[in-house]
Enzyme design. Structure first.
Site, PDB file in Angstrom:
ATOM      1  CD  GLU A   1     -16.316 -29.510  45.345  1.00 52.25           C
ATOM      2  OE1 GLU A   1     -17.126 -28.774  44.733  1.00 52.25           O
ATOM      3  OE2 GLU A   1     -16.276 -30.737  45.192  1.00 52.25           O
TER       4      GLU A   1
ATOM      5  CE  LYS B   1      13.779 -36.176  38.065  1.00 48.64           C
ATOM      6  NZ  LYS B   1      13.433 -37.380  37.274  1.00 48.64           N
TER       7      LYS B   1
ATOM      8  CE  LYS C   1      21.939 -22.773  52.108  1.00 51.98           C
ATOM      9  NZ  LYS C   1      20.674 -22.150  52.409  1.00 51.98           N
TER      10      LYS C   1
ATOM     11  NE  ARG D   1      18.360 -25.552  51.983  1.00 52.16           N
ATOM     12  CZ  ARG D   1      17.978 -24.732  52.945  1.00 52.16           C
ATOM     13  NH1 ARG D   1      17.452 -25.228  54.052  1.00 52.16           N
ATOM     14  NH2 ARG D   1      18.125 -23.435  52.829  1.00 52.16           N
TER      15      ARG D   1
ATOM     16  CB  SER E   1       9.088   0.101  28.834  1.00 50.95           C
ATOM     17  OG  SER E   1      10.143  -0.605  29.425  1.00 50.95           O
TER      18      SER E   1
END
Length: 319
Positions: free
Chosen positions: A45, A106, A200, A202, A313
């Site tokens: 831990e 998903k 491509k 996969r 910024s």
């Protein structure tokens, strides 16, 4: 650049994933790294102790959630909790590499969306802002309900190739897949070069097959650009396909050098002339290669931290 904020409420802490980058970044900002101890109980831990007062401070925690991913993620979550409970004014998580980002939707039934899960965990722990670099998909910004600054490394990588004095008319920027076209376009705009795309598919994770090259690469110096190189399967297959299609030379570059498993061996044995990476992930000695050139993102991250602290910024860093 040296900002010299040593006597202010700006505090920078480093966890264990990338201490060299954190030290370089703190030097750029002009503050010493905060005093902290990160230990383990005998069962593994994580135990964290902040060894200085941070009450009312703006705290920036530097941690890439790279390998070992789960260890580094838990360290970060526990540190965020500790900082929040120590009465910091803001808790800013600086993640040069955001792990678990590749599962951002998903794609098949019954899959998790881990990029969203990590965002939820950070918010629940108490983070008030995230500063990230080249997320796997920019839409991941939408998974956060806290403030987020998404920095890009394309200018750093582009400047390296500009300094190599390659004939601009010979350069072509290549995206290794359809998802990386926006990134390739940004580099192409900076180098004033055309782009090509590797088509491509996969079939399964970490396995790629080149189907076709969209664009004319014959006689060109091809620069492949990706956000992550993991096992280096995609990038080396793409490099071979470019040479077979007539490319004169092939360079490759990426922001996040995960470089797991057979990656270094594949790169060393490939037609790639140089692999240009950043130090968003610490590169251990055993992953060094004569083909690898590492550039620093410390200046970019330091600039972002100072701008956030001064309430200026951050968008100017994208130019």
């Amino acid at each position: 650049m040296a900002y010299h904020y040593a006597d202010t409420k700006l505090k920078i802490f480093s966890l264990n994933s990338n201490e060299p980058l954190a030290k370089e970044l703190a030097e750029e900002v002009g503050v010493p790294l905060g005093k902290i101890s990160v230990n383990r109980f005998s069962d593994g831990e994580v135990q964290i102790n902040i060894e200085e007062s941070i009450r009312g401070c703006d705290v920036f925690i530097i941690q890439s959630t790279s390998s070992p991913v789960n260890e580094n993620l838990m360290e970060l979550l526990i540190m965020v909790d500790a900082v929040k409970r120590a009465s910091a004014r803001t808790v800013n998580v600086v993640m040069p590499y955001y792990g678990y980002a590749r599962q951002d939707r998903k794609a098949r039934a019954r899959e998790p969306i881990t990029a969203k899960l990590v965002a939820n965990l950070l918010e629940t722990a108490g983070a008030t802002r995230a500063i990230v670099l080249d997320l796997h998909a920019p839409q991941i910004q939408g998974f956060f309900d806290i403030l987020i600054d998404h920095l890009i490394a394309v200018p750093i990588l582009s400047d390296y190739f500009l300094e190599k004095n390659i004939d601009p008319s010979e350069i072509i920027i290549v995206s290794p897949d359809h998802g990386g076209v926006t990134r390739a376009r940004k580099m192409a705009d900076r180098l004033k070069a055309p782009i090509a795309i590797i088509d491509k598919r996969r079939p399964r994770p970490n396995v790629a097959e080149v189907m076709n090259i969209v664009g004319n690469v014959e006689g060109k110096v091809a620069i492949l650009i990706d956000d992550i190189i993991d096992t280096a399967g995609t990038i080396t297959i793409a490099a071979n396909a470019l040479v077979e299609s007539g490319a004169k030379e092939v360079y490759a570059c990426c922001t996040h050098p995960v470089l797991s498993g057979p990656a270094i061996e594949r790169i060393d044995n490939s037609v790639i002339k140089e692999l240009v990476i950043t130090n968003s992930i610490e590169l251990p000695e055993e992953k060094n290669s004569p083909k690898i050139v590492q550039l620093s993102v410390a200046h970019l991250l330091a600039d972002a931290i100072v701008r956030v602290f001064e309430e200026k910024s951050v968008s100017t860093l994208f130019d």
